[in-house]
Write a protein that holds these residues in place. Structure first.
Motif, PDB file in Angstrom:
ATOM      1  N   SER A 151      -3.671  30.226  13.902  1.00  0.00           N
ATOM      2  CA  SER A 151      -4.963  30.693  14.277  1.00  0.00           C
ATOM      3  C   SER A 151      -5.732  32.034  14.078  1.00  0.00           C
ATOM      4  O   SER A 151      -7.154  31.690  14.177  1.00  0.00           O
ATOM      5  N   ASP A 152      -4.892  32.538  13.527  1.00  0.00           N
ATOM      6  CA  ASP A 152      -5.260  33.843  12.424  1.00  0.00           C
ATOM      7  C   ASP A 152      -4.996  33.754  11.748  1.00  0.00           C
ATOM      8  O   ASP A 152      -4.676  34.876   9.781  1.00  0.00           O
ATOM      9  N   GLY A 153      -4.801  32.479  10.580  1.00  0.00           N
ATOM     10  CA  GLY A 153      -4.386  32.981   9.297  1.00  0.00           C
ATOM     11  C   GLY A 153      -4.780  30.720   8.421  1.00  0.00           C
ATOM     12  O   GLY A 153      -5.076  30.587   8.996  1.00  0.00           O
ATOM     13  N   PRO A 154      -4.122  30.801   7.503  1.00  0.00           N
ATOM     14  CA  PRO A 154      -4.202  29.272   6.861  1.00  0.00           C
ATOM     15  C   PRO A 154      -3.150  28.509   7.762  1.00  0.00           C
ATOM     16  O   PRO A 154      -2.425  28.774   7.803  1.00  0.00           O
ATOM     17  N   GLU A 155      -3.577  27.694   6.604  1.00  0.00           N
ATOM     18  CA  GLU A 155      -2.745  26.212   7.776  1.00  0.00           C
ATOM     19  C   GLU A 155      -1.440  26.327   6.564  1.00  0.00           C
ATOM     20  O   GLU A 155      -1.428  27.065   5.328  1.00  0.00           O
ATOM     21  N   MET A 156      -0.497  26.139   7.345  1.00  0.00           N
ATOM     22  CA  MET A 156       1.028  26.299   6.628  1.00  0.00           C
ATOM     23  C   MET A 156       2.382  24.617   6.193  1.00  0.00           C
ATOM     24  O   MET A 156       1.905  24.054   7.666  1.00  0.00           O
ATOM     25  N   ALA A 157       1.979  24.185   5.149  1.00  0.00           N
ATOM     26  CA  ALA A 157       2.424  23.636   4.923  1.00  0.00           C
ATOM     27  C   ALA A 157       3.791  23.063   5.313  1.00  0.00           C
ATOM     28  O   ALA A 157       4.663  23.951   5.576  1.00  0.00           O
ATOM     29  N   VAL A 158       4.546  21.597   7.030  1.00  0.00           N
ATOM     30  CA  VAL A 158       5.861  22.147   6.611  1.00  0.00           C
ATOM     31  C   VAL A 158       6.850  20.895   6.807  1.00  0.00           C
ATOM     32  O   VAL A 158       7.893  20.510   6.545  1.00  0.00           O
ATOM     33  N   ALA A 159       6.041  19.751   6.352  1.00  0.00           N
ATOM     34  CA  ALA A 159       6.171  18.536   5.570  1.00  0.00           C
ATOM     35  C   ALA A 159       5.672  17.770   4.591  1.00  0.00           C
ATOM     36  O   ALA A 159       4.175  17.936   4.885  1.00  0.00           O
ATOM     37  N   ARG A 160       5.688  16.593   3.117  1.00  0.00           N
ATOM     38  CA  ARG A 160       5.695  16.337   2.546  1.00  0.00           C
ATOM     39  C   ARG A 160       6.445  15.203   2.798  1.00  0.00           C
ATOM     40  O   ARG A 160       7.275  15.145   2.719  1.00  0.00           O
ATOM     41  N   GLY A 161       5.000  14.055   2.344  1.00  0.00           N
ATOM     42  CA  GLY A 161       5.447  12.335   2.546  1.00  0.00           C
ATOM     43  C   GLY A 161       5.175  11.407   1.902  1.00  0.00           C
ATOM     44  O   GLY A 161       3.442  11.892   1.454  1.00  0.00           O
ATOM     45  N   LEU A 162       5.405  10.240   1.488  1.00  0.00           N
ATOM     46  CA  LEU A 162       5.224   8.991   0.821  1.00  0.00           C
ATOM     47  C   LEU A 162       5.522   7.859   1.145  1.00  0.00           C
ATOM     48  O   LEU A 162       6.535   7.947   1.567  1.00  0.00           O
ATOM     49  N   GLY A 163       4.862   7.025   2.135  1.00  0.00           N
ATOM     50  CA  GLY A 163       5.204   5.661   2.452  1.00  0.00           C
ATOM     51  C   GLY A 163       4.468   4.632   1.998  1.00  0.00           C
ATOM     52  O   GLY A 163       3.851   5.158   1.321  1.00  0.00           O
ATOM     53  N   THR A 164       5.680   3.755   0.969  1.00  0.00           N
ATOM     54  CA  THR A 164       5.414   2.331   1.349  1.00  0.00           C
ATOM     55  C   THR A 164       5.300   1.217   2.150  1.00  0.00           C
ATOM     56  O   THR A 164       6.170   0.634   2.994  1.00  0.00           O
ATOM     57  N   PHE A 165       3.747   0.028   2.343  1.00  0.00           N
ATOM     58  CA  PHE A 165       3.547  -0.251   3.563  1.00  0.00           C
ATOM     59  C   PHE A 165       3.322  -1.969   3.228  1.00  0.00           C
ATOM     60  O   PHE A 165       2.565  -1.970   1.891  1.00  0.00           O
ATOM     61  N   ILE A 194       0.606  -1.245  -0.398  1.00  0.00           N
ATOM     62  CA  ILE A 194      -0.001   0.184   0.019  1.00  0.00           C
ATOM     63  C   ILE A 194       0.536   0.875   0.109  1.00  0.00           C
ATOM     64  O   ILE A 194       2.047   1.264   0.951  1.00  0.00           O
ATOM     65  N   VAL A 195       0.367   2.406  -0.593  1.00  0.00           N
ATOM     66  CA  VAL A 195       1.275   3.331  -0.787  1.00  0.00           C
ATOM     67  C   VAL A 195       0.239   4.083  -0.737  1.00  0.00           C
ATOM     68  O   VAL A 195      -1.064   5.193  -0.657  1.00  0.00           O
ATOM     69  N   SER A 196       1.210   4.927   0.761  1.00  0.00           N
ATOM     70  CA  SER A 196       0.205   5.992   1.329  1.00  0.00           C
ATOM     71  C   SER A 196       0.811   7.875   0.762  1.00  0.00           C
ATOM     72  O   SER A 196       2.379   7.689   1.132  1.00  0.00           O
ATOM     73  N   SER A 197      -0.035   9.108   1.126  1.00  0.00           N
ATOM     74  CA  SER A 197       0.575  10.211   0.733  1.00  0.00           C
ATOM     75  C   SER A 197       0.114  10.833   2.010  1.00  0.00           C
ATOM     76  O   SER A 197      -0.742  10.801   2.466  1.00  0.00           O
ATOM     77  N   ALA A 198       0.935  12.368   2.533  1.00  0.00           N
ATOM     78  CA  ALA A 198       0.588  12.927   3.454  1.00  0.00           C
ATOM     79  C   ALA A 198       0.863  14.301   3.280  1.00  0.00           C
ATOM     80  O   ALA A 198       1.893  14.279   3.135  1.00  0.00           O
ATOM     81  N   VAL A 199       0.345  15.055   4.424  1.00  0.00           N
ATOM     82  CA  VAL A 199       0.905  16.775   4.314  1.00  0.00           C
ATOM     83  C   VAL A 199       0.716  16.507   6.242  1.00  0.00           C
ATOM     84  O   VAL A 199       0.048  17.162   6.315  1.00  0.00           O
ATOM     85  N   ILE A 200       1.685  17.494   6.281  1.00  0.00           N
ATOM     86  CA  ILE A 200       1.973  17.712   8.314  1.00  0.00           C
ATOM     87  C   ILE A 200       1.944  19.109   7.780  1.00  0.00           C
ATOM     88  O   ILE A 200       2.334  20.292   7.388  1.00  0.00           O
ATOM     89  N   PHE A 201       0.975  20.142   8.599  1.00  0.00           N
ATOM     90  CA  PHE A 201       0.484  21.402   8.758  1.00  0.00           C
ATOM     91  C   PHE A 201       0.994  21.799   9.972  1.00  0.00           C
ATOM     92  O   PHE A 201       0.340  21.227  10.770  1.00  0.00           O
ATOM     93  N   ARG A 202       1.030  23.021  10.217  1.00  0.00           N
ATOM     94  CA  ARG A 202       1.075  23.641  10.921  1.00  0.00           C
ATOM     95  C   ARG A 202       0.269  24.318  11.401  1.00  0.00           C
ATOM     96  O   ARG A 202      -0.743  25.272   9.958  1.00  0.00           O
ATOM     97  N   ILE A 203      -1.130  24.532  12.290  1.00  0.00           N
ATOM     98  CA  ILE A 203      -2.377  25.520  11.616  1.00  0.00           C
ATOM     99  C   ILE A 203      -1.578  26.527  12.714  1.00  0.00           C
ATOM    100  O   ILE A 203      -0.878  26.502  13.692  1.00  0.00           O
TER     101      ILE A 203
END
Length: 154
Positions: free
Chosen positions: A124-138, A113-122
């Motif tokens: 409080s006063d604006g849009p989320e900011m992506a801080v990391a992106r990843g791709l994994g194989t399981f 199984i291959v999955s992808s993800a994005v980690i966002f910084r939340i």
């Protein structure tokens, strides 16, 4: 195998997932093949004054990628293990920041199984900011009834 009780499986996984507990991570599952992990950066996550260690971000990424794969594998009575994952750090992560990792399955085969993800910084006063992106194989592997029973009974 009957359809999984998602609420019970997520609750059981959160109960046995000592890594997630130790790092203050909270899992939710919007749908099979999707996962969301939330955490706040604490002083014990820092590697330099005010900045989180990259391993904390990598741990969150692996957890999110794997949870997305795991939710899909559960539907056919399977568990997963990480084969590999790739991570791009986009921005530093600082003390007290709230993070959310959103992951989804991109491909499912008979063995992998291959999955992808994005980690966002939340923010409080604006849009989320992506801080990391990843791709994994399981790797998919069969769970026996005892393993599923132990998971649910905790």
């Amino acid at each position: 195998m009957p359809a999984p009780d998602w609420a019970a499986l997520v609750a059981a996984y959160n109960r046995i997932n000592h890594y997630g507990q130790a790092n203050g991570m909270a899992l939710s599952v919007p749908a099979p093949g999707q996962a969301e992990y939330r955490m706040q950066i604490r002083p014990d996550h820092l590697s330099s004054p005010g900045t989180a260690h990259g391993g904390v971000v990598a741990g969150l990424m692996d957890a999110a990628l794997g949870a997305a794969a795991l939710t899909l594998a559960f539907t056919s009575g399977e568990f997963v293990s990480t084969v590999e994952f790739k991570l791009n750090y986009l921005h530093p992560v600082r003390l007290a920041e709230q993070l959310v990792a959103r992951a989804q399955v991109e491909h499912t085969g008979n063995r992998l199984i291959v999955s992808s993800a994005v980690i966002f910084r939340i923010e409080s006063d604006g849009p989320e900011m992506a801080v990391a992106r990843g791709l994994g194989t399981f790797n998919r592997y069969p769970a026996d009834k005892r393993e599923f029973g132990q998971l649910l009974m905790g």
